[in-house]
Motif scaffolding. Structure first.
Motif, PDB file in Angstrom:
ATOM      1  N   ALA A 208       0.841  -1.194   0.000  1.00  0.00           N
ATOM      2  CA  ALA A 208       0.000   0.000   0.000  1.00  0.00           C
ATOM      3  C   ALA A 208       0.875   1.243   0.000  1.00  0.00           C
ATOM      4  O   ALA A 208       2.093   1.181   0.222  1.00  0.00           O
ATOM      5  N   ALA A 209       0.244   2.377  -0.245  1.00  0.00           N
ATOM      6  CA  ALA A 209       0.949   3.654  -0.159  1.00  0.00           C
ATOM      7  C   ALA A 209       1.126   4.036   1.307  1.00  0.00           C
ATOM      8  O   ALA A 209       0.270   3.764   2.150  1.00  0.00           O
ATOM      9  N   ASP A 210       2.236   4.651   1.597  1.00  0.00           N
ATOM     10  CA  ASP A 210       2.515   5.179   2.927  1.00  0.00           C
ATOM     11  C   ASP A 210       1.396   6.160   3.315  1.00  0.00           C
ATOM     12  O   ASP A 210       1.064   7.061   2.540  1.00  0.00           O
ATOM     13  N   PRO A 211       0.783   6.017   4.507  1.00  0.00           N
ATOM     14  CA  PRO A 211      -0.292   6.938   4.900  1.00  0.00           C
ATOM     15  C   PRO A 211       0.188   8.366   5.121  1.00  0.00           C
ATOM     16  O   PRO A 211      -0.637   9.290   5.173  1.00  0.00           O
ATOM     17  N   VAL A 212       1.502   8.557   5.207  1.00  0.00           N
ATOM     18  CA  VAL A 212       2.055   9.892   5.402  1.00  0.00           C
ATOM     19  C   VAL A 212       2.658  10.443   4.114  1.00  0.00           C
ATOM     20  O   VAL A 212       2.528  11.628   3.806  1.00  0.00           O
ATOM     21  N   ASP A 213       3.293   9.575   3.336  1.00  0.00           N
ATOM     22  CA  ASP A 213       3.968   9.976   2.101  1.00  0.00           C
ATOM     23  C   ASP A 213       3.555   9.020   0.999  1.00  0.00           C
ATOM     24  O   ASP A 213       4.054   7.901   0.915  1.00  0.00           O
ATOM     25  N   ALA A 214       2.651   9.428   0.135  1.00  0.00           N
ATOM     26  CA  ALA A 214       2.087   8.559  -0.892  1.00  0.00           C
ATOM     27  C   ALA A 214       3.126   8.073  -1.892  1.00  0.00           C
ATOM     28  O   ALA A 214       2.883   7.092  -2.619  1.00  0.00           O
ATOM     29  N   SER A 215       4.283   8.708  -1.953  1.00  0.00           N
ATOM     30  CA  SER A 215       5.323   8.274  -2.877  1.00  0.00           C
ATOM     31  C   SER A 215       6.103   7.079  -2.346  1.00  0.00           C
ATOM     32  O   SER A 215       6.890   6.459  -3.072  1.00  0.00           O
TER      33      SER A 215
ATOM     34  N   SER B 167      -6.204  -1.069  10.846  1.00  0.00           N
ATOM     35  CA  SER B 167      -5.061  -1.180   9.941  1.00  0.00           C
ATOM     36  C   SER B 167      -3.793  -0.623  10.585  1.00  0.00           C
ATOM     37  O   SER B 167      -3.826   0.384  11.299  1.00  0.00           O
ATOM     38  N   TYR B 168      -2.683  -1.313  10.304  1.00  0.00           N
ATOM     39  CA  TYR B 168      -1.361  -0.909  10.754  1.00  0.00           C
ATOM     40  C   TYR B 168      -0.427  -0.966   9.544  1.00  0.00           C
ATOM     41  O   TYR B 168      -0.765  -1.546   8.511  1.00  0.00           O
ATOM     42  N   TYR B 169       0.762  -0.400   9.662  1.00  0.00           N
ATOM     43  CA  TYR B 169       1.706  -0.395   8.559  1.00  0.00           C
ATOM     44  C   TYR B 169       3.103  -0.720   9.079  1.00  0.00           C
ATOM     45  O   TYR B 169       3.460  -0.378  10.212  1.00  0.00           O
ATOM     46  N   TYR B 170       3.904  -1.386   8.227  1.00  0.00           N
ATOM     47  CA  TYR B 170       5.314  -1.570   8.570  1.00  0.00           C
ATOM     48  C   TYR B 170       6.170  -1.422   7.308  1.00  0.00           C
ATOM     49  O   TYR B 170       5.690  -1.589   6.181  1.00  0.00           O
ATOM     50  N   ASP B 171       7.451  -1.122   7.517  1.00  0.00           N
ATOM     51  CA  ASP B 171       8.371  -0.896   6.403  1.00  0.00           C
ATOM     52  C   ASP B 171       9.801  -0.998   6.923  1.00  0.00           C
ATOM     53  O   ASP B 171      10.040  -1.003   8.141  1.00  0.00           O
TER      54      ASP B 171
END
Length: 423
Positions: free
Chosen positions: A203-210, A331-335
């Motif tokens: 998915a796209a970063d919820p803070v930085d779509a790039s 929803s959560y995100y990791y990178d």
């Protein structure tokens, strides 16, 4: 036409065992389904033919009252699946509710299950379940547990349609994922494995779509250990190089809750008893932060780190210990999953340690071996049979025989790892 309709309006049990794909257009492409827990599956005319699915006939599963939350139907295949190379399943689904949990479970001489989630309501969409890397010759049954986690009531809200069930190569020409995981390399296979009610997708970063990241959704029906393995069941391309003093993995995490327990677990491929896990909490909400997990600080009551174990399965669990219904679907995100290893121990051409690369290659291709002295190279298939055995006298290319596509295990001196042969 009346004869044809009569054929397709009978339960699946009237049909024989058939091979993938299942498209339900003919008797030869319609499997024998056995229903359980008050689910009933039949073949019916497509309720919504359109460009997404123009088929004339599809499967209909009705989950009736009196069954359990795992109600569904099961197919017994005429053979055991070979999943080491071609191990992903996809099918079209038409569900009445967006966000419904769709579980596929493999059974036979073992079990394995993966979840997917619908993203639209009353519309056809294609979902995928990637079992690539599970051992060959173990699973010969496929259970469809659609709308998993809810009790059926026999109404339209408990009726799901599915079609065009097939096996496919989920990785294609992409290389096997390895640390660090950045989600930015278009040549890397970032497919994850969701279980117990957690769903993950790029998915796209919820803070930085790039920026590209992994989004993990814990379904409201998820269990307290719902989690995400950061690869297919095949695992990482190489074992995590833990050694004393170098036992930490950093993960960038974005959570809507501060103080959320996040667990990280490393396991050996195909042996969950060989594992180590640790846990820390988030400290901010709706912001990215870097969590550093020290696997030398294992959760009390769980195994300690073993430096002789090849850990290639890495999983993350958001809100560990709490079932999904406590917070609802979240929803959560990791990178940027990074092993903070000993850079001084990285192999160079002058190192004494032996190594082999690449570990994913087409049939018949050569591998490159690095060794400071004559070193035995042995390759086994998953049945334990030796398919290659040679003493490598010096560093350089080594031509492999024409091995069949699939998963192998090699040992080069004291070093062992997986070797994947692609067609």
């Amino acid at each position: 036409m009346r004869i044809l309709l009569a054929l397709f309006l009978v339960p699946f049990a009237a049909f024989a065992q058939v091979d993938f794909p299942f498209d339900f257009e003919t008797e030869a492409s319609t499997p024998a389904f056995v229903d359980f827990e008050a689910a009933v599956t039949t073949v019916v005319p497509n309720p919504n033919p359109n460009a997404n699915n123009p088929s004339d006939f599809v499967a209909q599963m009705v989950r009736n009252e009196g069954g359990q939350i795992w109600a569904g139907s099961i197919v017994t295949l005429p053979y055991y699946l070979n999943l080491s190379e071609i191990g992903a399943i996809r099918m079209k689904v038409h569900a009445p509710i967006q966000g419904s949990l769709m579980r596929i479970k493999l059974e036979g001489n073992g079990t394995a299950e993966i979840d997917a989630m619908t993203t639209v309501a009353n519309e056809w969409e294609e979902l995928e379940w990637d079992f690539t890397g599970l051992p060959d010759g173990v699973f010969n049954q496929v259970a469809f547990m659609l709308d998993f986690g809810l009790y059926g009531d026999g109404t339209a809200l408990s009726t799901i349609y599915f079609d065009d069930v097939e096996l496919f190569d989920g990785a294609g020409d992409l290389i096997q994922v390895d640390l660090p995981i950045t989600h930015e390399d278009p040549g890397t296979h970032y497919q994850t494995t969701s279980f117990a009610g957690a769903l993950a997708d790029i998915a796209a970063d919820p803070v930085d779509a790039s920026n590209t990241v992994m989004k993990v959704t814990k379904h409201w029906t998820g269990l307290d250990y719902a989690g995400t393995t950061m690869s297919t069941p095949l695992g990482l391309a190489s074992p995590i190089a833990f050694e004393p003093g170098y036992t930490t993995i950093s993960v960038d995490v974005y959570s809507p809750v501060a103080g959320l327990p996040v667990r990280l677990k490393a396991e050996q491929y195909l042996d969950m008893t060989q594992s180590v896990e640790t846990q820390i909490n988030t400290t901010v909400a709706y912001e990215w932060e870097t969590l550093t997990f020290d696997l030398n600080l294992e959760v009390p009551g769980t195994p300690a780190i073993n430096y002789n174990t090849d850990y290639t399965i890495l999983s993350i669990f958001f809100d560990f210990g709490n079932p999904g219904y406590l917070s609802g679907t979240t929803s959560y995100y990791y990178d940027n999953v990074t092993f903070n290893g000993n850079t001084a121990s990285v192999l160079t051409p002058n190192d004494d340690a032996a190594m082999l690369y690449p570990t994913l290659l087409p049939a018949g291709q050569t591998v490159t071996v690095q060794c400071a002295e004559p070193t035995p190279l042995v390759i086994n298939n998953l049945s334990g049979q030796v398919v290659f055995d040679r003493m490598v006298l010096q560093s350089g290319p080594v031509a492999l025989p024409q091995l069949a596509p699939g998963l192998y295990v090699y040992r080069l001196g004291d070093t062992s790892d997986k070797l994947v042969i692609k067609p």
